[in-house]
Design a protein around this motif. Structure first.
Motif: not given
Lengths: 239, 239
Positions: A156-164, A177-182, A218-223, B207-209
DNA sequence: GAACACTTACTTACTGGTTAGTAAGTGTGT
DNA sequence: ACACACTTACTAACCAGTAAGTAAGTGTTC
């Protein structure tokens, strides 16, 4: 392990549904205020004992003593040790912010700030952190009753974070990458807890989480990250 | 909890040093090859049982059965359950790479690549990962025998990482940031293990690491924190 | 408002089961 | 003959869950 053995071999579930065995928490129609307070005292005691000793090694007698009753009294309310465990976990979910008024979970970028606030807050409550760290890791042992709870919670937390993260990103980022970041964000928060519990002076939980948040999200958001995926068919991202 | 209770109240340590109680592993002058093999079988069994059930809930009898003897035989070799635990942890440290030939720990940037290799390797050995995850978190419970071991291990790893990061950086980076980066790296690796054990398909540990390594360490090495420095497609942390 | 039926919140006492550790002995290779 | 690697048998402790009982309500009816 007697409970586990029975669970494995005893297929008759009739006794569990018989009225006499049903715990008071489910049987009683209108619990009095005092009863609910006693019940909460048991939950608080259980959180502390399970945190300090783990689930398997935490004795009902110790929980009961902390709540001012006998272990049979605890079983009267919750039916079984296992049922008490998941009651404790749910109690922690709903109540953990109780001190600072019940706040709703924010969405979007604000959720990341909320996450950081929680980490900051946790610094004040080592007992709760200990319970979470101990129980979540113990849950990966064979047949642990909290396994499903923690699996669901992490998913649940992971999915929430991916959405956010997607919400906060103007373009459509690489979803892997988003998934791994979460996953990494959750891992950092959880992993830091163990380090902090073993040596509180050695790590600064809030600052470290903040650093990771800034760098990763931050990096992901910066694009950018070498390859920028332009517009895709994803409906999840904000248009 | 009988062992713990005794530990608390029985201050006489004489029995432990009396010759009759000393475990064979310390008493015997020249252990035979066969003896060492049996001993290793016990360690392997203990690693598997402690991983599957935790330390407190893992029974000596089960370990013994897996090693083909009785639980008294295990105690003959290791003296006590607690002593067996730390023997197991030390065994894991020295031997975990045994399959792929004993390799020395590299220094400098190569160490980061080594770390990633270990993560990749761990994907193959869920039992070892489970044992580490369960025991490290269980160690934060009150009076756990492995507490000192894990505290030392985490401190050592963190210091090693700080050294490696500084070594790999041309200029003098902000030391607090370096420290936090090291803590975060360890936390990610440890935290991911629990997620992976609960749901192997949900996370890609290597991959995540790798992502975190590139973002956090790569950025630090590149030198700045505001300016985005692209990182090459090279998936290996080694330059 | 008092008697009665019933519920709830416990307690004491016990059971069956598990466990780490001990003691004393047995077999075996050197 | 001796050291070592075990086994069998036992003990003391602990623990979750059950059974049966008790005291204090709560609701209802007259």
């Amino acid at each position: 392990m007697s409970a586990r053995a029975r669970e494995r071999f005893d297929l008759s579930n009739e006794t569990a549904t018989a009225p006499a065995v049903t715990p008071a928490a489910q049987r009683v129609q209108k619990p009095q205020r005092k009863t609910l307070e006693r019940r909460e005292a048991v939950l608080k005691a259980a959180l502390s004992v399970f945190g300090a000793r783990g689930y398997n090694n935490g004795a009902l007698a110790e929980i009961a003593a902390q709540a001012g009753m006998t272990h049979a009294g605890v079983l009267h309310h919750f039916g079984s040790k296992e049922a008490l465990l998941i009651a404790v976990l749910q109690y922690r979910d709903g109540e953990e912010v109780a001190g600072i008024a019940r706040r709703e979970q924010p969405t979007g970028k604000a959720f990341l700030g909320h996450l950081l606030d929680t980490v900051r807050e946790n610094t004040t409550r080592p007992g709760v952190v200990q319970a979470y760290a101990v129980l979540s890791a113990e849950s990966v042992t064979d047949g642990h009753p909290a396994q499903e709870y923690f699996r669901g919670r992490l998913t649940g937390l992971r999915e929430k974070l991916i959405g956010v993260i997607n919400e906060a990103t103007d373009f459509v980022a690489d979803q892997q990458e988003v998934h791994e970041t979460a996953s990494a964000l959750i891992a950092v928060m959880d992993g830091l807890q163990v380090q902090w519990l073993l040596d509180p002076a050695a790590v600064d939980m809030p600052r470290t989480v903040e650093l990771v948040l800034e760098e990763l999200v931050g990096r992901l958001m910066a694009g950018r990250r070498d390859i920028v995926v332009p517009i895709g068919p994803s409906s999840d991202a904000t248009p």
